[in-house]
Design an enzyme around this catalytic site. Structure first.
Site, PDB file in Angstrom:
ATOM      1  N   CYS A 216      -1.239   9.117  -8.922  1.00 56.05           N
ATOM      2  CA  CYS A 216      -1.677   8.671  -8.213  1.00 56.05           C
ATOM      3  C   CYS A 216      -2.835   9.966  -7.852  1.00 56.05           C
ATOM      4  O   CYS A 216      -2.800  11.103  -7.753  1.00 56.05           O
ATOM      5  CB  CYS A 216      -2.052   9.114  -6.384  1.00 56.05           C
ATOM      6  SG  CYS A 216      -3.830   8.906  -5.203  1.00 56.05           S
TER       7      CYS A 216
ATOM      8  N   LYS B 124       0.372  -1.789   0.186  1.00 59.47           N
ATOM      9  CA  LYS B 124       0.143   0.164   0.196  1.00 59.47           C
ATOM     10  C   LYS B 124       0.932   1.639  -0.500  1.00 59.47           C
ATOM     11  O   LYS B 124       1.760   1.185   0.560  1.00 59.47           O
ATOM     12  CB  LYS B 124      -0.683  -0.111   1.847  1.00 59.47           C
ATOM     13  CG  LYS B 124      -1.637   1.078   1.658  1.00 59.47           C
ATOM     14  CD  LYS B 124      -2.619   1.018   0.822  1.00 59.47           C
ATOM     15  CE  LYS B 124      -3.661   2.705   1.132  1.00 59.47           C
ATOM     16  NZ  LYS B 124      -4.418   3.594  -0.697  1.00 59.47           N
TER      17      LYS B 124
END
Lengths: 303, 259
Positions: free
Chosen positions: A130, A45
């Site tokens: 992102c 993650k």
């Protein structure tokens, strides 16, 4: 058994199958389902210097053959990772790669420097792509100069294998790939999610709290495959392909198109054992087609 | 410990146009399952369905290696579940999440009220059966739009007293569960609730006002179901928390609901 090992920077992966950041937790979430040591690596993650709460719920919208997410890099920060998560994952017998994100270059550098000290983390994947954070993230990955600047800065403090994860939300992904290659990236991984959106027609409100989010899943595969193909021709460093891979055949398409290794993302949610099945499927394909190693298959597209 | 396996459909009963009851059998010993836990069902052959569907465990027949799933037909994915035929396979991740808490064995005299609405009644049968087996006396308060939407009443009645509300008054008291007279006539010692969020918030508000401990089961939109994607988060006293791994059952004191 064909030789499935591949080299990415200083790493040798036992096979070309990794799991993509944000879809596989820290690996432990999937340990009930199969032996994690059977896959080439796990990209954990996204981790940031400081803790992040992420975006408000709702963060997910299902789409035909895919999903939108707007998680927003929720994580407890690199200190928590080092003190609480690293001890729990360092014995997992595969390449454990940390995805590093940030809002400023200094954040990326500080986070990467902390992870450089971790013996059992041989690589980081620098997330300059992102789409779900207001500052940083994709902003670094959509401009050649800023992508180059963040990679250059991180390269100063990080001496292990540096992978840079690229955004597809650009006019020409090959230019960004070349920019980060010049600054010392050991590999590029692509694609991150495509910016998308969903509307609730009953309420006339956006489905996601952030209005837009990142599209992943089978529906993005053709776009991802095209970008991997173009990028692999434009750079000399290895390309790690991802985007909608749901079976061994999908993975093989990426490898033929130019990927040295592949990552499996969203499909982990549908079949938690898909990554090991894909690794087995690649081997079967290589044997069936008379390849002695997967490296022979990379960029073997017949045009 | 979570498992991944194919289950065999042994019965699929349509309850009405919006609901079906699936009975599934496993060809091995069932692991321990807690009331409130759920499964993630893989949907095959539905092009518009990408993700698994989270479904509460409605009952467990351990001796037969069977579980029941009460399915509300919402879209194409759940429609596919409703069209499964006997003998077909259904791949599940199971059991998932943290279930309802069971009171201490010396509390069997307590009044335990299980309040459900819509498909939210599903986990309350398993909870009621478990409580009864352990010597407790569960009571149910079930709400629905109409008489036809009230499901499995006989199954609930076999476990404990059942109080009913319908929005149109076609059976039981007219209105919402939070207005039922049982709430003003008796003070429960513990309330468990599952159903539409406005209903659960009304129940939570009642419980808070009367100082009754209360657990709610949330059904936030979910992707992975195993704590990897962080999509299903609920804001709690601990920050954004995964409903799939830390819930779906929460004590109302953990939630930041404005009630």
């Amino acid at each position: 058994m064909a030789d499935l090992t591949v080299k990415i920077g200083q790493l040798t992966l036992k096979n070309p199958v990794l799991t993509a950041s944000g879809t596989f937790g820290y690996g432990l979430e999937y340990a009930d389902f199969f032996d994690l040591s059977e896959i080439g690596g796990i990209v954990v993650k996204g981790t940031t210097l400081h803790p992040r709460e992420g975006n408000a719920y709702p963060r997910m919208a299902e789409t035909p053959a895919g999903m939108l997410n707007a998680v927003g890099l929720q994580n407890k920060g690199v200190d928590y990772f080092v003190s609480h998560i690293y001890p729990a994952i360092k014995e997992i017998n595969t390449c454990m790669i940390v995805n590093v994100s940030g809002s400023t270059i200094d954040d990326y550098v500080a986070c990467a420097a902390r992870i450089n000290d971790l013996e059992k983390i041989p690589a980081i994947e620098l997330n300059i792509s992102c789409p779900n954070v207001k500052q940083g993230g994709m902003a670094f990955g959509t401009d050649c100069a800023s992508a180059a600047a963040v990679v250059k800065a991180v390269r100063q403090v990080y001496n292990k294998t540096l992978i840079v994860k690229l955004s597809p939300n650009v006019t020409d992904i090959t230019k960004i790939a070349q920019a980060v290659e010049t600054e010392g990236a050991d590999a590029v991984s692509l694609i991150n999610t495509l910016l998308g959106m969903a509307v609730n027609t009953e309420t006339r409100k956006p489905v996601l709290s952030t209005i837009t989010g990142g599209l992943s899943g089978a529906c993005i595969k053709p776009v991802a495959l095209r970008m991997v193909y173009q990028t692999a021709k434009a750079v000399k460093i290895p390309v790690i392909g991802m985007g909608g891979i749901s079976c061994a055949k999908d993975a093989i398409e990426f490898i033929i198109a130019g990927a040295t290794a592949i990552q499996i993302g969203t499909y982990n949610f549908i079949d938690p054992t898909i990554s090991v099945k894909v690794a087995e499927g690649i081997n079967e394909y290589l044997e069936r087609h008379g390849f002695s190693s997967v490296q022979e298959l990379t960029a073997s597209l017949q045009v | 410990m979570k498992y991944l396996a194919d289950w065999i459909v042994v019965e699929n009963t349509p309850l009405n146009v919006r609901y079906c009851l699936l009975r599934l059998r496993l060809n091995q010993e069932l692991p321990e399952m807690q009331p409130g836990q759920f499964v993630q069902a893989k949907i095959e052959n539905s092009p518009s369905t990408f993700l698994r569907r989270p479904i509460s465990i409605h009952y467990v027949h351990r001796d037969k290696r069977e579980i029941g799933l009460l399915v509300q037909i919402v879209g194409n994915g759940t429609q596919k579940l409703a069209s499964l035929t006997v003998g077909e396979k259904l791949n599940l991740i199971y059991p998932i999440g943290k279930g309802f808490s069971i009171p201490k064995p010396d509390k069997t005299k307590q009044t335990l009220l299980l309040i459900g609405g819509g498909v939210g009644i599903a986990p309350l049968l398993f909870l009621g059966q478990t409580l009864k087996q352990q010597g407790f006396i569960p009571e149910f308060l079930l709400g629905a739009r109409t008489r036809n939407d009230l499901l499995c009443l006989d199954d609930f009645a076999a476990v404990g007293a059942v109080y009913i509300t319908t929005e149109d008054g076609s059976i039981g008291e007219k209105g919402f569960v939070s207005n039922h007279s049982v709430l003003s006539n008796t003070k429960a010692d513990f309330i468990y609730t599952c159903g539409p969020k406005p209903m659960m918030m009304a129940v939570a508000r009642y419980a808070k006002r009367h100082n009754i401990p209360c657990e709610v089961s949330l059904e936030n939109t979910m992707a992975c179901g195993i704590g990897a994607c962080l999509c299903c988060v609920e804001k709690t006293v601990d920050g954004n928390t995964c409903v799939c791994t830390e819930g779906p059952v929460f004590n109302i004191n953990e939630l930041l609901w404005q009630i």
